[in-house]
Design a protein around this motif. Sequence first.
Motif, mmCIF file in Angstrom:
data_model
loop_
_atom_site.group_PDB
_atom_site.id
_atom_site.type_symbol
_atom_site.label_atom_id
_atom_site.label_comp_id
_atom_site.label_asym_id
_atom_site.label_seq_id
_atom_site.Cartn_x
_atom_site.Cartn_y
_atom_site.Cartn_z
ATOM 1 N N GLY A 69 10.780 5.318 11.546
ATOM 2 C CA GLY A 69 10.789 3.875 11.754
ATOM 3 C C GLY A 69 9.446 3.301 12.156
ATOM 4 N N GLU A 70 9.466 2.376 13.126
ATOM 5 C CA GLU A 70 8.248 1.685 13.538
ATOM 6 C C GLU A 70 7.209 2.636 14.120
ATOM 7 N N ASP A 71 7.659 3.660 14.841
ATOM 8 C CA ASP A 71 6.707 4.603 15.433
ATOM 9 C C ASP A 71 5.925 5.339 14.350
ATOM 10 N N LEU A 72 6.621 5.741 13.292
ATOM 11 C CA LEU A 72 5.945 6.436 12.198
ATOM 12 C C LEU A 72 4.979 5.489 11.490
ATOM 13 N N ARG B 62 11.257 1.322 2.993
ATOM 14 C CA ARG B 62 10.480 2.104 2.023
ATOM 15 C C ARG B 62 10.062 3.444 2.627
ATOM 16 N N ILE B 63 9.643 3.404 3.884
ATOM 17 C CA ILE B 63 9.255 4.648 4.557
ATOM 18 C C ILE B 63 10.459 5.583 4.690
ATOM 19 N N ALA B 64 11.607 5.019 5.075
ATOM 20 C CA ALA B 64 12.816 5.840 5.200
ATOM 21 C C ALA B 64 13.206 6.453 3.858
ATOM 22 N N ALA C 16 0.824 -1.217 0.000
ATOM 23 C CA ALA C 16 0.000 0.000 0.000
ATOM 24 C C ALA C 16 0.853 1.260 0.000
ATOM 25 N N ILE C 17 1.855 1.292 0.859
ATOM 26 C CA ILE C 17 2.687 2.496 0.994
ATOM 27 C C ILE C 17 3.604 2.648 -0.203
ATOM 28 N N GLY C 18 4.045 1.522 -0.761
ATOM 29 C CA GLY C 18 4.936 1.602 -1.910
ATOM 30 C C GLY C 18 4.223 1.763 -3.236
ATOM 31 N N GLY C 19 2.894 1.653 -3.224
ATOM 32 C CA GLY C 19 2.157 1.633 -4.476
ATOM 33 C C GLY C 19 1.775 2.984 -5.048
ATOM 34 N N GLY C 20 2.212 4.069 -4.463
ATOM 35 C CA GLY C 20 1.855 5.390 -4.973
ATOM 36 C C GLY C 20 2.236 6.460 -3.976
ATOM 37 N N ASP C 21 1.545 7.593 -4.072
ATOM 38 C CA ASP C 21 1.902 8.718 -3.202
ATOM 39 C C ASP C 21 0.831 9.010 -2.142
ATOM 40 N N ALA C 22 -0.093 8.084 -1.941
ATOM 41 C CA ALA C 22 -1.207 8.339 -1.017
ATOM 42 C C ALA C 22 -0.737 8.592 0.414
ATOM 43 N N GLY D 238 1.278 12.127 4.773
ATOM 44 C CA GLY D 238 1.290 11.641 6.146
ATOM 45 C C GLY D 238 2.695 11.343 6.630
ATOM 46 N N ILE D 239 3.502 10.746 5.757
ATOM 47 C CA ILE D 239 4.890 10.452 6.126
ATOM 48 C C ILE D 239 5.642 11.746 6.414
ATOM 49 N N HIS D 240 5.435 12.738 5.569
ATOM 50 C CA HIS D 240 6.150 13.998 5.748
ATOM 51 C C HIS D 240 5.726 14.703 7.040
#
Length: 367
Positions: A72-75, A349-351, A51-57, A61-63
């Motif tokens: 990391g895990e908390d985010l 991927r999040i990093a 889901a997170i890697g599949g686009g910019d949705a 939120g990440i930013h």
Amino acid sequence: MKATQQLHDLGQSLWLDNITRTLLDDGTLARYIAEDSVTGLTSNPSIFDAAIGGGDAYDAGIHAKSLAGLSGEDLFMELALEDLRRAADLFKPVFDATHQVDGWVSMEVSPLLAADTAGTIAAADAIHAQAQRPNLFVKIPGTPEGIPAIEEAIFRGIPINVTLLFSCEQYLAAAEAYLRGIERRVAAGLDPQVASVASLFISRWDVAANPQLPAELHNTLGIAVGKQSYRAYRALLASPRWLKLAAAGARPQRLLWASTGTKDPNISDTLYVDALAAPDTVDTVPEKTLHAVADHGKPGAVLAPDGGDADTVLAAIAKAGVGIDALALKLQQDGAEAFVKSWKQLLQRIADKQAALAAKGKEPLAR
């Protein structure tokens, strides 16, 4: 009548084995609830990684969470629970109407804790508190180290989805842990109504066993294990031990069919769903399988409480050279390792997204 409605009317809950922010934002999940009798959903690290890697949705939120100092895990936990809270709210009317039997969503503890009983208990506590939704299951794997964590979490009043169960023996170990947790609550004068499901994985059996079996036995092992486990489930619910707890107000831990999307292109794409129709159970399906079942599913006869032909099929498979007990252990170990791989990939991927967003001229990430 759609097969999804037939299963619902039979008393089987159909849950979606997926969640993405897009499903929530564009109304797709709400439509599945309204049109396809979907009454819950499950998630796992692989689902969130895709889901997170599949686009910019998730980028905004990440930013935002990066600027708040999370990583990391908390985010990830904050991102995932934002989605799951929204899904839980969509299912809340079902949750209320079924008196908390149905309408659940699930969030998994870190797969890195699969061999850490104390760490799993602490993580389950944290997720349960952070989620702030009564209809959210915490997923704990039914590994040898997970079993005591399941018992303790149930005793603490945390709803648990036991995951990564493959054999009837593994299912019974999870059911025993649930019973012990409820018995401890009754002895302590606590409310015995703590919900749980036990998730038995089906299709992975056949992926693993088919190469070792003659063609006539292909794609029969997963269903046979399901039938065998359903017999054990029904026997447990009829046992004096359970009936005593039920009289005290406890509710059954429901048996859940997981991994019911077919992997073999030569068989029906609704094979496992059609074969495992049974009341008082749950079936979690990927979106592709949900669409197939809604379009052309043909649920078969309701599973026999005595297991039907399970013993005959399992005996034939064992005679053909498949060590079922050893394969069950390997499947559980492989499943745990696959979730660890997805978890690490997800955090990377999040990093990477954090770094890419910063490089695009966003504000510097908080340290």
